[in-house]
Design an enzyme around this catalytic site. Structure first.
Site, PDB file in Angstrom:
ATOM      1  CB  ALA A 293       5.458  -2.927  -9.321  1.00 31.83           C
TER       2      ALA A 293
ATOM      3  N   GLY B  78     -10.759  -5.316   5.622  1.00 31.86           N
ATOM      4  CA  GLY B  78     -10.814  -6.646   5.023  1.00 31.86           C
ATOM      5  C   GLY B  78     -12.235  -7.155   4.944  1.00 31.86           C
TER       6      GLY B  78
ATOM      7  CG  ASP C  31      -4.576  -0.024  -5.208  1.00 32.32           C
ATOM      8  OD1 ASP C  31      -4.147   0.585  -4.209  1.00 32.32           O
ATOM      9  OD2 ASP C  31      -3.950  -0.937  -5.775  1.00 32.32           O
TER      10      ASP C  31
END
Length: 308
Positions: free
Chosen positions: A10, A218, A253
């Site tokens: 993207a 998280g 990532d």
């Protein structure tokens, strides 16, 4: 050379606002624009930390040309398989006041059978000099469900480790194929396995055949679930004493890049892998764009709270 495979890249657009107000008009500066997709982000982080990565991806249309130009400008070693459909876009809106990021990911367009064949041929050719293969991110619509499982099988055939960061059937099939490491986040793991408890979900992936599962939690850090030398289940966790505020886009990532750098160097012990992955993920939160680490990542690793 760590080979990263990104079938659905993207153009990442990042907007920053002082406060995101739903239903209101916002005046913003021009967005930061760069080539993105999980595997490309992984390759960037590996390069920033002194490693050698090679990004295999697709590109099509005007946005595809923009993606290629950005890879060239950034010095990212890569190969692009041309496709007919325009490369998709991804929009991140960073609310600097709250520290929250809202992301809009376009689905992307399906590849033709000939384009899939060309992409698979490139993977097989580039796997020969690779020290590790990373398959990560969403796949185009109507993609083969076993695409990531085939990456795992290819890596196994070449005697090198494999890492898959995916969701749904792709994650489960990669586990069945014997992936060295799987790295979903908590939500992806729950959606893929139907288990709300991340340890139970990770254990299901191990039962299918994966060797090690790292789960991003998280602000709570990261969890590693594997099997000890004695055959017993081993669960480790790492987190910072206090949560960080920033742009979490690309944090997963960065964790994958950390795992790949460890495996490519022959590090297979879950503890150092978890430490590096947690620290690099945290450093990505402090960086302005996905595919980057804040330089404080060594210091962040030294501050981790580690438990088993």
């Amino acid at each position: 050379m760590i080979l990263t495979v990104t079938a659905n890249p993207a153009i990442d657009l990042t907007y920053r606002v002082d406060a995101l107000e739903v239903g209101e008009t916002h005046r913003v500066a021009a967005p930061a624009s760069r080539a993105g997709g999980k595997g490309i982000n992984v390759a960037r982080v590996i390069a920033q930390t002194g490693g050698h990565a090679f990004a295999l991806t697709t590109a099509g249309g005007p946005t595809g040309l923009e993606l290629v130009n950005d890879l060239l400008a950034g010095g990212v070693p890569h190969e692009v398989v041309p496709v007919a459909a325009p490369t998709r876009s991804s929009v991140a809106i960073v609310d600097t006041g709250s520290g929250l990021t809202t992301i809009f990911n376009e689905t992307g367009a399906a590849l033709s059978d000939a384009e899939w064949d060309a992409f698979r041929d490139a993977v097989e050719r580039l796997a020969i000099p690779a020290t590790c293969i990373v398959g990560s991110g969403s796949l185009p619509p109507d993609a083969p469900a076993d695409f990531y499982a085939r990456l795992v099988a290819l890596a196994t055939a070449h005697g090198i480790p494999s890492i898959v960061d995916a969701i749904g059937p792709g994650l489960l099939l990669a586990a069945e194929a014997g992936a060295t490491v799987l790295k979903p986040n908590r939500r992806e793991l729950a959606e893929s396995t139907g288990e709300s408890d991340p340890i139970v979900g990770a254990e299901r992936l191990l039962a299918l055949g994966a060797q090690l599962v790292l789960v991003s939690l998280g602000e709570e850090g990261m969890l590693a679930v594997g099997t000890s030398a004695s055959g017993a289940r081993e669960v480790l966790s790492a987190r910072l004493p206090q949560p960080l505020h920033g742009n979490a886009t690309g944090a997963g990532d960065a964790g994958v890049a950390a795992v790949a750098s460890c495996l490519a160097a022959g590090i297979t012990d879950p503890a150092p892998i978890l430490r590096r992955a947690t620290a690099w993920s945290a450093a990505a939160v402090l960086a302005p764009l996905a595919g980057e680490l804040d330089p404080s990542y060594p210091e962040l690793e030294s501050r981790l709270v580690f438990s088993s």
